[in-house]
Design an enzyme around this catalytic site. Structure first.
Site, PDB file in Angstrom:
ATOM      1  N   ASP A   6      23.638  -9.317 107.099  1.00  0.00           N
ATOM      2  CA  ASP A   6      24.189 -10.619 106.689  1.00  0.00           C
ATOM      3  C   ASP A   6      24.709 -11.281 107.625  1.00  0.00           C
ATOM      4  O   ASP A   6      25.031 -11.036 108.741  1.00  0.00           O
ATOM      5  CB  ASP A   6      25.119 -10.472 105.472  1.00  0.00           C
ATOM      6  N   GLU A  56      20.694  -3.994 107.279  1.00  0.00           N
ATOM      7  CA  GLU A  56      21.930  -3.548 106.537  1.00  0.00           C
ATOM      8  C   GLU A  56      21.738  -3.137 104.923  1.00  0.00           C
ATOM      9  O   GLU A  56      22.332  -2.252 104.587  1.00  0.00           O
ATOM     10  CB  GLU A  56      22.916  -4.711 106.720  1.00  0.00           C
ATOM     11  N   TYR A  86      40.441  21.564 101.857  1.00  0.00           N
ATOM     12  CA  TYR A  86      40.841  22.462 100.590  1.00  0.00           C
ATOM     13  C   TYR A  86      40.891  23.904 101.144  1.00  0.00           C
ATOM     14  O   TYR A  86      41.663  24.515 100.454  1.00  0.00           O
ATOM     15  CB  TYR A  86      39.993  22.089  99.441  1.00  0.00           C
TER      16      TYR A  86
END
Lengths: 363, 363
Positions: free
Chosen positions: B248, B196, B98
């Protein structure tokens, strides 16, 4: 998380189970009535200024196998929650779903996590005990606080006194899953500034905005977690601080403001516990996009639909919001918080926020 | 973030600009060469055990309008970074994008954020200065640490000494955007356990696992941010702690392990700074799914493709991983960390982790 709250939650759970028992004892088919949780059954409570459920109810009855199975799951879950409270443990919604695999009745196991999540919400509504008081945690919270506030958090390892500027790193104080474990000790804060994005939160902290203006900067991190909304409400109610919300200038961000101020459909039964109807919207307002000539993106079709549905939403039916939303539809553009950087990195803290906050009567 | 690092970063930036100047002075068309950042130009460095870029380079030259514009943007960005370091400020990647709107040459403005992000990566590679040392922040980090460690963080408001168990709430210590502002003072830790999901992190903390086993529990929060990977590496290199990763049991989570241990394609130029090749994978392993009879979901087509492409990935070409991945393709199933709750809420901390960690020689 005092033991008083725990025993009260336990009692209310046992009452539910006792109710089933009594129904059976009277020779009735056990059932449980809960408010229908759809958009059509949400009403705006003019007195409290928040959304609550309407009159419509649906009944879970053991007069079908499907219904009986639902009640069986409810009873197993009540037993699990009762044990959890007894042992002063807690668990996540996801753990509950998996844990049901260890239950002795196969019929009581959840078929997916939506089912166990919904059951916990049902139990919240029927027992009038909040999920936090069942010691059920969400997966993630992640929001954080920076500001002139000394608090005491009750943790499982003892109490911790933390000053949210002097005792924390640049990352701030991490809001725990159950913010009712926090007691406010001392504060020099003048107002609360809840910020949508991490980038803007870091900008305000780097520029020392919290320090210069005695603001408690709360990072919302997108759609805010319950813990974040609850803590924000407590800042307002207990410390008497004005609450302001600073987001991107698009319809999805107005909903973030809406959920802080008025609650959400999913948690309308908790609006009085989570919502801060006095919270004020700072921006980015559509009129800021025009006035400060901010870099923009065009509105997408889904943005336009979302704005049009906000015009129908009781939370946004004020002259202010109608004007802003119609202006935005008219200019066809949206801007992000960080677009203010197009006027330099200090523009937001030296010009934009002081101007807006003094217009709003906060500074 | 010492001023030494700052001046060194400034010097290297100025060197880049001086190089363009010299090229023009010699009557040459200015250009800049950088390694090609595609999968085909990633090579596994056998000595360092991490991924690095190969020999292929591409050249940005001012011999076309497109190339000249790229160099112009690089020069404006170098000037901005030089000022930022001079003033000891920092900014986000999004703010840079920006901010370019305020630059006096329209030709130097970025057309989208991908362009400014990529330029910063180019400058990192060419100058051999890391983004953190340019004082460029990411949007979000959010990861947190809990464990027997006393550290000192240099903040803009002075130094903060924080013990990551005794001085923090249940939420832990929030990792700052630049973890090189942290100095380790004292620790009783035996190993690092990087986790995780937030739900599992909260389970370990609630069960006091960090306390009982003197573990530093790091919350990865999905694909870990650079700050999280950097801090993990520093725990290993400076404190000599074994690092273990608990995710996982699916192909996407193995990649999370891979990015902690071996780095990622996007940041292969930083592997030596971010990757911990000695990091060991705890699980959930496909053999755990079988051995502990965990609740599972079937592998989707994209899971199967991801597993098959991991078999081709140099990071996973070991006997161990080949065996596990082939077993998983064979059983056609995956499990989450929290699926361990199907054996009760304490199973993970009392049975699973102690067993796995002692098999791995960590406990």
């Amino acid at each position: 998380m005092s033991s008083d709250t725990d025993s009260e939650a336990q009692e209310k759970l046992i009452d539910l189970a006792a109710e089933f028992y009594d129904q059976m004892d009277r020779g009735e088919i056990p059932e449980m009535s809960i408010p229908t949780r759809t958009k059509s059954n949400i009403v705006f409570d003019e007195d409290e200024d928040v959304w609550v459920y309407g009159e419509r109810e649906s009944t879970r009855s053991a007069n079908s196998i499907r219904g009986a199975r639902k009640l069986l799951k409810a009873i197993y879950t009540i037993e699990f929650l009762d044990n959890q409270l007894e042992e002063d443990r807690s668990s996540t919604l996801r753990e509950l779903y998996y844990l049901s695999e260890s239950w002795d009745s196969n019929e009581a196991q959840f078929s997916d996590q939506d089912e166990s999540n919904q059951l916990i919400e049902d139990l919240e509504i029927v027992s009038d005990v909040r999920r936090e008081d069942f010691h059920m945690r969400p997966e993630e919270s992640g929001a954080k606080v920076m500001g002139p506030l000394l608090l005491r958090e009750q943790t499982r390892r003892g109490d911790r006194e933390i000053h949210c500027q002097k005792d924390v790193g640049q990352g701030g104080y991490q809001i725990p899953n159950n913010p009712d474990t926090i007691e406010f000790l001392e504060n020099d804060a003048e107002f609360v500034l809840a910020v949508e994005t991490g980038g803007m939160r870091d900008r305000l902290v780097e520029n020392g905005f919290d320090d210069e203006h005695d603001a408690i900067v709360v990072h919302l991190g997108g759609q805010p977690a319950r813990a974040t909304r609850r803590l924000t409400k407590r800042f307002h109610d207990e410390l008497g601080l004005p609450v302001t919300v600073f987001t991107d200038g698009d319809p999805w961000s107005y909903r973030i403001y809406g959920s802080v101020a008025y609650g959400s459909i999913k948690s309308a039964h908790l609006s009085e516990y989570l919502a801060t109807p006095e919270a004020k919207f700072i921006g980015v307002q559509p009129e800021d996009i025009v006035e400060y000539d901010l870099p923009t993106d065009p509105l997408s079709d889904s943005d336009i639909n979302a704005l049009e549905s906000e015009l129908e939403d009781p939370r946004f039916q004020t002259d202010y919001w109608e004007e802003q939303i119609e202006l935005q539809l008219d200019i066809g553009k949206k801007s992000e918080q960080q677009a203010l950087a197009s006027h330099g990195l200090d523009f937001v803290t030296e010009t934009y926020l002081p101007e807006r906050l003094s217009e709003m009567g906060v500074l």
